[in-house]
Enzyme design. Structure first.
Site, mmCIF file in Angstrom:
data_model
loop_
_atom_site.group_PDB
_atom_site.id
_atom_site.type_symbol
_atom_site.label_atom_id
_atom_site.label_comp_id
_atom_site.label_asym_id
_atom_site.label_seq_id
_atom_site.Cartn_x
_atom_site.Cartn_y
_atom_site.Cartn_z
ATOM 1 N N HIS A 20 0.839 -1.198 0.000
ATOM 2 C CA HIS A 20 0.000 0.000 0.000
ATOM 3 C C HIS A 20 0.872 1.245 0.000
ATOM 4 C CE1 HIS A 20 -0.438 0.516 4.724
ATOM 5 N NE2 HIS A 20 0.801 0.409 4.352
ATOM 6 N N CYS A 39 5.645 6.559 4.422
ATOM 7 C CA CYS A 39 4.522 5.717 3.956
ATOM 8 C C CYS A 39 3.819 6.348 2.747
ATOM 9 C CB CYS A 39 3.516 5.479 5.074
ATOM 10 S SG CYS A 39 4.216 4.529 6.428
ATOM 11 N N HIS A 45 4.938 0.267 -0.134
ATOM 12 C CA HIS A 45 5.705 -0.716 0.639
ATOM 13 C C HIS A 45 4.736 -1.816 1.029
ATOM 14 C CE1 HIS A 45 3.877 1.956 3.593
ATOM 15 N NE2 HIS A 45 3.805 0.878 4.367
ATOM 16 N N HIS A 47 3.287 -5.228 3.495
ATOM 17 C CA HIS A 47 3.106 -5.809 4.827
ATOM 18 C C HIS A 47 2.642 -7.251 4.679
ATOM 19 C CE1 HIS A 47 3.405 -2.062 7.097
ATOM 20 N NE2 HIS A 47 2.651 -1.483 6.171
ATOM 21 N N ASP A 85 -4.320 -10.656 -1.751
ATOM 22 C CA ASP A 85 -2.986 -11.249 -1.575
ATOM 23 C C ASP A 85 -2.099 -10.986 -2.786
ATOM 24 O OD1 ASP A 85 -1.030 -12.771 -0.194
ATOM 25 O OD2 ASP A 85 -1.555 -14.544 -1.373
ATOM 26 N N HIS A 86 -0.918 -10.416 -2.515
ATOM 27 C CA HIS A 86 0.035 -10.044 -3.564
ATOM 28 C C HIS A 86 -0.545 -9.028 -4.542
ATOM 29 C CE1 HIS A 86 2.213 -13.318 -1.748
ATOM 30 N NE2 HIS A 86 3.294 -12.911 -2.386
ATOM 31 N N GLU A 129 -1.073 -5.471 11.396
ATOM 32 C CA GLU A 129 -0.254 -4.932 10.307
ATOM 33 C C GLU A 129 1.225 -5.195 10.554
ATOM 34 O OE1 GLU A 129 -0.038 -0.630 8.082
ATOM 35 O OE2 GLU A 129 0.081 -0.658 10.251
#
Ligand code: NI
Length: 140
Positions: A20, A39, A45, A47, A85-86, A129
């Site tokens: 995100h 951020c 980046h 998580h 996901d991904h 997170e």
């Protein structure tokens, strides 16, 4: 003799990885940089998120369960894991084109997606997170 339980809670944990970038369309470029710091970096980046769901219901006497975990897993996979996901949250999940993908907003989005689970009542969603941050939403 076990009584007929009308309210018992089940918890289950899921994992996905996503990227995100914290950037609000409601703020200027300068405000975004000041509020979100690194951020807000253009390329984002990632998580490794953990999602903990809690559901409640009555135990079905025929099967001895609130809900079949295979049904829950299939629903969570379809609603959350596959689309997230991904993926890049703000680029590939339509909700986050306009809403900044903080973990607060991610937690509420996951709650909205999972509350339609037909076999039990969704009580809460908690999103972890990092080892220091987690957010929990139980509806309003
Ligand atoms: Ni982040």
């Amino acid at each position: 003799m076990i009584p007929d339980a009308l309210h018992i809670e089940l918890g289950r944990r899921y994992h996905f990885a996503a990227s995100h970038r914290l950037h609000s369309v409601k703020l200027t470029e300068e405000e975004n940089r000041r509020i979100y710091g690194k951020c807000n970096n253009a390329y984002g980046h990632g998580h490794n998120y953990t999602v903990e769901v809690r559901l409640s219901g009555a135990v079905d006497p025929a099967i001895g369960m609130i809900a079949n975990l295979a049904d829950l897993d299939a629903f969570v996979n379809e609603q959350v894991i596959e689309p997230f996901d991904h993926h890049s949250l703000q680029d590939e999940v339509s909700t986050f084109r306009e809403i900044v993908p903080t973990t607060e907003n991610l937690c509420m989005e996951i709650f909205q997606r999972l509350k339609a689970f037909p076999h039990a009542k969704l009580e809460s969603v908690r999103v972890v997170e990092t080892s220091n941050n987690s957010f929990e939403y139980a509806g309003d």
